[in-house]
Design a protein around this motif. Structure first.
Motif, short mmCIF file in Angstrom:
data_model
loop_
_atom_site.label_atom_id
_atom_site.label_comp_id
_atom_site.label_asym_id
_atom_site.label_seq_id
_atom_site.Cartn_x
_atom_site.Cartn_y
_atom_site.Cartn_z
N LEU A 29 0.82 -1.21 0.00
CA LEU A 29 0.00 0.00 0.00
C LEU A 29 0.85 1.27 0.00
CD1 LEU A 29 -2.74 -1.17 2.50
CD2 LEU A 29 -3.14 -0.48 0.13
N LEU A 30 1.92 1.27 0.80
CA LEU A 30 2.79 2.45 0.84
C LEU A 30 3.51 2.64 -0.49
CD1 LEU A 30 4.22 2.18 4.46
CD2 LEU A 30 2.63 3.90 3.58
N GLY A 31 3.94 1.54 -1.10
CA GLY A 31 4.59 1.65 -2.40
C GLY A 31 3.63 2.16 -3.46
N ALA A 32 2.40 1.65 -3.46
CA ALA A 32 1.40 2.11 -4.43
C ALA A 32 1.04 3.57 -4.17
CB ALA A 32 0.15 1.24 -4.33
N ALA A 33 0.89 3.94 -2.90
CA ALA A 33 0.56 5.32 -2.57
C ALA A 33 1.65 6.27 -3.04
CB ALA A 33 0.35 5.47 -1.07
N ARG A 34 2.89 5.89 -2.84
CA ARG A 34 4.00 6.74 -3.27
C ARG A 34 3.97 6.95 -4.78
NH1 ARG A 34 8.69 8.65 -1.33
NH2 ARG A 34 10.40 8.96 -2.80
N ARG A 35 3.78 5.86 -5.52
CA ARG A 35 3.74 5.98 -6.98
C ARG A 35 2.59 6.87 -7.44
NH1 ARG A 35 4.93 0.51 -6.28
NH2 ARG A 35 2.78 -0.13 -6.68
N LEU A 36 1.42 6.66 -6.86
CA LEU A 36 0.25 7.42 -7.30
C LEU A 36 0.30 8.88 -6.85
CD1 LEU A 36 -2.53 4.74 -6.76
CD2 LEU A 36 -1.63 5.58 -8.93
N PHE A 37 0.73 9.12 -5.61
CA PHE A 37 0.84 10.51 -5.16
C PHE A 37 1.82 11.27 -6.05
CE2 PHE A 37 -0.58 9.19 -0.72
CZ PHE A 37 -1.79 9.87 -0.79
N LEU A 38 2.95 10.64 -6.40
CA LEU A 38 3.94 11.31 -7.23
C LEU A 38 3.44 11.51 -8.66
CD1 LEU A 38 7.30 9.69 -6.06
CD2 LEU A 38 6.22 11.80 -5.28
N ASP A 39 2.66 10.55 -9.17
CA ASP A 39 2.16 10.64 -10.55
C ASP A 39 0.94 11.53 -10.68
OD1 ASP A 39 4.17 8.98 -11.41
OD2 ASP A 39 2.91 7.18 -11.49
N LEU A 40 0.02 11.43 -9.70
CA LEU A 40 -1.29 12.08 -9.84
C LEU A 40 -1.50 13.25 -8.90
CD1 LEU A 40 -3.45 8.82 -10.06
CD2 LEU A 40 -2.45 10.13 -11.96
N GLY A 41 -0.60 13.44 -7.96
CA GLY A 41 -0.80 14.47 -6.96
C GLY A 41 -1.71 13.99 -5.84
N TYR A 42 -1.84 14.79 -4.81
CA TYR A 42 -2.64 14.39 -3.65
C TYR A 42 -4.12 14.34 -4.01
CZ TYR A 42 -4.39 14.25 1.14
OH TYR A 42 -5.03 13.89 2.31
N ASP A 43 -4.62 15.39 -4.65
CA ASP A 43 -6.05 15.45 -4.96
C ASP A 43 -6.45 14.38 -5.97
OD1 ASP A 43 -8.58 16.61 -4.60
OD2 ASP A 43 -8.36 17.80 -6.43
N GLY A 44 -5.55 14.05 -6.88
CA GLY A 44 -5.88 13.07 -7.92
C GLY A 44 -5.75 11.63 -7.50
N THR A 45 -5.27 11.39 -6.29
CA THR A 45 -5.10 10.03 -5.79
C THR A 45 -6.23 9.67 -4.83
OG1 THR A 45 -2.69 10.18 -5.95
CG2 THR A 45 -3.57 8.49 -4.49
N SER A 46 -6.93 8.61 -5.14
CA SER A 46 -8.01 8.15 -4.26
C SER A 46 -7.58 6.86 -3.57
CB SER A 46 -9.28 7.88 -5.06
OG SER A 46 -9.09 6.77 -5.94
N LEU A 47 -8.22 6.56 -2.46
CA LEU A 47 -7.92 5.31 -1.75
C LEU A 47 -8.27 4.10 -2.61
CD1 LEU A 47 -9.06 6.14 1.89
CD2 LEU A 47 -6.75 6.09 0.97
N ALA A 48 -9.32 4.22 -3.42
CA ALA A 48 -9.69 3.11 -4.30
C ALA A 48 -8.57 2.84 -5.31
CB ALA A 48 -10.99 3.42 -5.03
N LYS A 49 -7.97 3.89 -5.86
CA LYS A 49 -6.86 3.71 -6.80
C LYS A 49 -5.66 3.07 -6.11
CE LYS A 49 -8.04 7.61 -9.85
NZ LYS A 49 -7.65 8.97 -10.30
N VAL A 50 -5.40 3.49 -4.89
CA VAL A 50 -4.26 2.92 -4.15
C VAL A 50 -4.49 1.43 -3.91
CG1 VAL A 50 -2.97 2.97 -1.99
CG2 VAL A 50 -3.63 5.11 -3.10
N ALA A 51 -5.69 1.06 -3.49
CA ALA A 51 -5.99 -0.34 -3.24
C ALA A 51 -5.82 -1.17 -4.51
CB ALA A 51 -7.40 -0.50 -2.68
N ALA A 52 -6.31 -0.65 -5.62
CA ALA A 52 -6.20 -1.38 -6.88
C ALA A 52 -4.75 -1.50 -7.31
CB ALA A 52 -7.02 -0.67 -7.96
#
Length: 233
Positions: A29-52
């Motif tokens: 989860l932390l690895g996915a969150a890091r990738r998505l936060f860096l790619d999409l920004g905070y607002d563009g990252t949802s918990l559903a996207k992180v889980a997927a």
């Protein structure tokens, strides 16, 4: 990632299995969150996207991180973490200790994605001011505190003398960050080689040592310091 394999037989085996599974899920989860936060920004990252992205269920994510803010905080803490094997330097040789601490700081600031993390926090600050506080309190401050605490330990050991440990730590870390991080925020091709970074760290350590070392403390190359350099006189 949630796994379909069965737990080992017995209470201890089952407990160990669930601990290991929770740890693996958290890392994913932390690895996915890091990738998505860096790619999409905070607002563009949802918990559903992180889980997927992590390959876990939403229930598993919510069990570990009930809110996006908590997930972001954990990601920041992990981004700034240093290994347990990196013990604090022993007081007595402040120049060597400052070089060690400065090298660790440079290594943190040049980790892949660290500059992007700073950019995200700065960009999202007007809408999510709490991100700045999280990045400051959970990221920068623990390392800053370790440097300040070591400076105070050197002062107690009689090797350094100053009146404001916070100011000395700020100046020391600022000299390093001003070379290895801040140009990278504006210049995407800023990528000094390892020797240049090491030189920046060395010069920062020498500057602090020259300003604050006592007559009793060892100087560069083991030579005794000339007396009287003091930030409190």
């Amino acid at each position: 990632m949630d796994g379909t394999e069965s737990a080992p037989a017995g209470p201890s085996g089952a407990a160990r299995y669930h601990r290991d599974l929770a740890r693996r899920n958290r890392e994913a989860l932390l690895g996915a969150a890091r990738r998505l936060f860096l790619d999409l920004g905070y607002d563009g990252t949802s918990l559903a996207k992180v889980a997927a992205e992590a390959g876990v269920s939403r229930a598993t994510l919510f069990k570990q991180f009930p809110t996006k803010a908590e997930l972001f905080s954990a990601m920041v803490t992990t981004s700034w973490a240093i290994g347990d094997e990196q013990a604090p330097p022993v007081p007595g040789d402040p120049l060597a200790a400052l070089t060690t601490l400065g090298t660790r700081y440079a290594d943190l600031l040049t980790r892949p994605g660290m500059a992007d993390l700073f950019r995200i926090v700065i960009a999202e600050l007007p809408r999510f001011p709490e991100l700045g506080r999280t990045h400051f309190d959970l990221g920068k401050m623990p390392f800053f505190d370790s440097v300040r605490d070591h400076l105070l330990a050197e002062q107690r050991a009689g090797t350094l003398r100053f009146s404001d440990a916070d100011l000395v730590a700020t100046q020391f870390l600022g000299m390093i960050a001003n070379y290895v991080l801040w140009p990278r925020m504006l210049l995407l091709d800023w990528d000094p080689d390892a020797a240049s970074v090491a030189r920046a760290v060395e010069e920062a350590a020498l500057t602090v040592h020259a300003r604050h070392a006592t007559a009793e403390g060892p100087g560069p190359e083991g030579a005794a310091r000339p007396g009287g350099v003091s930030g409190s006189s």
